[in-house]
Design an enzyme around this catalytic site. Structure first.
Site: not given
Ligand code: BGC
Length: 761
Positions: A354-355, A481, A593-594
């Site tokens: 999704w980035d 996550e 985490k984010q």
């Molecule tokens: C993040 C995801 C991201 C992926 C690739 C993961 O560490 O939690 O949101 O899509 O990295 O960048």
């Protein structure tokens, strides 16, 4: 100066990081900045060349395999190494070490589009030689990578020059780091090698899929005084090599130019012919000619897509570095997207997430919409695979985009933070909507966009259900996550709501103005009569978790029932938490985490209100930013909430994340989503740009350190230049038709130029 990145420190420890930082790419080819002469002794580098979407498959082994788990993974391949140039001086191989190398310098010139590396080397026998190299991956000729390798003898010497192409290459792996592959993988086999004068052609094939790769490398050698003569061609240990054996007098120079053309059968039916044709076309061009083309291309890029900041040079350099690498990473065709690490390394195995749609696509959409269209078109290309994935998951209708993939298969073996991230469907739909809003490209909607919107919308009806007249979406994972498989993730539900609304809106548009298209599409995807009405019904009844007592949006239904993570008792070296705690442990606490809930506020353009303010403060206190996708979001929201200096603190974490290697893993590749996030933080955050239907709006708020900020936005065919200072903002129409805009909430018509003073806003 801020377009030039350079170092003059030769430090074997930082070389793997430099391989990423100085890599050159063009969206198709990516070449790590490895030394032509080979890695110095003791350096554990990652030697790599990648072609976007060029991959092979491998079986995924699940110790306990349950129904519907993915069986086959996809992995970008390290392909034919054309970087090799070995030098022997009076019999001794040139190999860099701190004791024999002086005047070392390497650079990446982001205005010119090439990297360089220069040094003086002294052999054990006391012979000195000056080496100056330049390399580029052409933006105007996507299949072309070129090296100019120049040698000046500082003493008289006998010299042997070997230029090799190695087809026998494998991928990098490190069993101790979950963020890179843990297993050895060599999936490319050479099936033919041929020599013709200064040309070497290598044909390879991937072992599982049989995808072909053709690499044609042309060599030209020029020497000041004498002709070095024809090379000797050899094939040893999987390497095809041309060798020149000559002598050089003191002060004499020799230049070797290598021009490599890569073509693959994903893109070309007869790739060999295609590669040869391109090689013939550029045979008359020198490296300096290719460099000129590159510079012209980049002049346009920086004009249209660049950013100016007065008062903050390091940040500006970081930002330019990010934009340059975004450009280097974006595919120019509909069979590829942007890997999470761009084309700079093998981290995340070359997968798309999704980035792209949420973090990177906006930069292209609002500066070079044609690239955004390609990125969306790629998602259309993999729609059939997304449908298959939906069936694997048990859904009768619709498409479930894979969480991580190259050619469309779900490649995540761990469904709680893989397929369960259904929000990727809404993220792609969101990008389609924003594209449509900013470009009014009806052709795209009719031929691809509508189908993607309908198929993604259907999934919410499949996985959600009405309970007590509200629409619930259970057992999903949101962007954070650290908390998996939850009910009613606020971000997912809000984005799904938007997905459903847009699908219903486009359905109405087609019904009203393009009934034939709707009828053909409806028949093809077996769209039921009442489906669109159900989308609206579900959107209207969507559960959006809200805690009235605290005036906060909980991340999901049970989030606030959990204890807050013991941050005070967590040692500094236990971050990122994912490398030190079991996933289930993390899931039982409030720790993010984010950015998750707060991301929805900025994407969906929510007005400032007390819930957003409270949620910002709250999530700020429990977010570790262990994912690089996080800082930019907090920065934008802080700016949106009228606190540019707080926004700036976050911004400093994001703008130079790779340049400063602050996540300590840039050696595995750039953090491309973060790079897109920094553009968003600059333009959506400090620039206060918001698209809204036909009318873009701007409310710049600069951090106190900056004197000014400037950028350009393309919207509905108009190119708008924004120059913001603390007391005023100047908007100029640089191309395209006049356009209505809003500045600090007031409507204006932009015909040529407009100045709005902030005290009057
Ligand atoms: C993040 C995801 C991201 C992926 C690739 C993961 O560490 O939690 O949101 O899509 O990295 O960048």
């Amino acid at each position: 100066m801020s377009f030039l990145l350079e170092t003059s420190i030769f430090n074997p420890q930082t070389l793997p990081l430099e391989e990423t930082i100085f890599h050159t790419a063009n969206g198709y080819i990516g070449v790590r900045a490895n030394f032509e002469e080979g890695e110095p002794e003791g350096v554990n580098g990652i030697r790599g060349t990648y072609l976007n979407a060029f991959h092979d498959t491998h079986p995924i082994s699940h110790p306990e395999k349950l129904y519907g788990f993915p069986e086959t993974g996809e992995k970008i391949l390290n392909v034919t190494d054309v970087q090799i140039i070995r030098i022997r001086i009076d019999g001794e191989y040139l190999s860099l070490s701190s004791s024999n190398t002086t005047e070392y310098r390497r650079c990446l010139d982001m205005r010119k589009g090439w990297s360089c590396r220069n040094f003086v080397w002294k052999s054990a026998g006391g012979k000195r030689v000056r080496i100056e190299t330049r390399r580029l991956t052409s933006f105007t000729r996507p299949e072309v990578f070129a090296i100019e390798y120049s040698i000046t003898a500082l003493d008289p010497m006998g010299i042997v020059i070997e230029s090799a192409q190695k087809g026998d290459v494998g991928n990098y792996y490190d069993p101790s780091d979950p963020r890179v592959s843990g297993q050895a993988f060599q999936a490319l086999e050479v099936i033919d090698t041929s020599f013709a004068g200064g040309r070497i052609t290598i044909t390879s094939r991937t072992k599982a899929k049989g995808t072909r790769l053709w690499v044609v490398v042309d060599h030209e050698i020029r020497k000041d005084r004498t002709d070095p003569g024809p090379p000797e061609a050899t094939q040893i240990d999987g390497e095809a090599c041309l060798t020149w054996n000559t002598t050089m007098v003191k002060g004499e120079s020799l230049i070797l130019e290598k021009k490599a053309v890569f073509c693959d059968s994903l893109r070309h039916e007869d790739g060999l012919k295609h590669a040869e044709r391109i090689s013939d076309d550029i045979s008359g061009l020198k490296f300096s000619d290719l460099a000129k083309e590159q510079e012209l291309y980049l002049a346009d890029f920086w004009l249209e897509s660049g950013i100016g900041i007065e008062g903050d040079d390091h940040i500006l350099k970081g930002l330019r570095f990010n934009l340059f690498h975004l450009l280097q990473s974006a595919a120019g065709d509909p069979i590829a997207s942007i890997p999470a690490k761009g084309l700079s390394g093998e981290g995340y195995e070359g997968h798309y997430f999704w980035d792209t749609e949420i973090y990177m696509l906006p930069f292209f959409l609002y500066t070079r919409p044609e690239i955004a269209r390609n990125l969306l078109q790629y998602r259309y290309t993999i729609l059939p695979e997304a449908r298959r994935h939906a069936r694997d998951l048990g859904h009768k209708r619709g498409a479930a985009y894979p969480w991580r993939t190259i050619a469309g298969r779900e490649c995540s073996a761990y469904y709680p933070s893989g397929s369960a991230q259904y929000h990727i469907n809404a993220d792609i739909a969101y990008a389609v909507w924003r594209y449509w809003e900013a470009t009014a490209d009806i052709d795209f909607i009719l031929h691809s966009g509508a189908e993607m919107l309908f198929e993604t919308a259907r999934i919410w009806i499949e996985i959600g259900n009405f309970f007590e007249s509200a629409f619930h979406i259970n057992t999903v994972t949101g962007p954070d996550e650290y908390t998996c498989l939850v009910n009613n993730n606020y971000y997912t539900n809000r984005m799904a709501q938007k997905n459903l609304e847009i699908a219903a809106e486009i359905f109405k548009l087609l019904k009203r103005s393009y009934p034939a298209v709707l009828s053909e599409l409806g028949e093809r995807i077996e769209l039921g009569k009442d489906e669109a009405a159900k989308w609206t019904e579900a959107a209207l009844a969507m559960v959006l978790p809200y805690d009235a007592e605290r005036d906060l949006n909980p991340q999901d239904d049970s989030f606030f029932q959990k204890p807050v993570w013991d941050f005070a008792g967590t040692p500094e070296d236990h971050y990122p938490l994912l490398l030190h705690y079991h996933h289930m442990t993390l899931s039982r606490f409030q720790v993010c985490k984010q950015a998750d809930t707060v991301l929805a506020y900025i994407l969906l353009g929510d007005d400032d209100n007390s819930t957003i303010r409270n949620s910002f403060e709250y999530y700020e206190s429990i977010t570790t930013h262990d994912s690089s996708l996080s800082y930019a979001v907090f920065s934008i929201l802080a700016a949106q909430l009228g606190n540019p200096d707080r926004a700036y603190e976050y911004f400093t974490e994001t703008a130079a994340l790779d340049l400063d290697d602050s996540h300590k893993n840039t050696r595995d590749g750039i953090h491309a989503a973060n790079m897109g996030g920094t553009w968003l933080a600059t333009v959506w955050g400090f620039g206060g740009f918001r698209p809204a239907g036909e009318i873009p709006s701007f409310s710049p708020r600069l951090p106190s350190k900056w004197r000014s900020l400037s950028f350009r936005i393309r919207y509905r065919g108009s190119a708008i230049e924004v120059r913001a200072a603390h007391d005023r903002v100047r908007l100029s129409l640089r191309a395209g038709p006049s356009i209505d805009i809003e500045v600090y909430g007031l409507r204006y018509r932009l015909d040529s130029e407009l100045i709005v003073f902030t005290d009057r806003a």
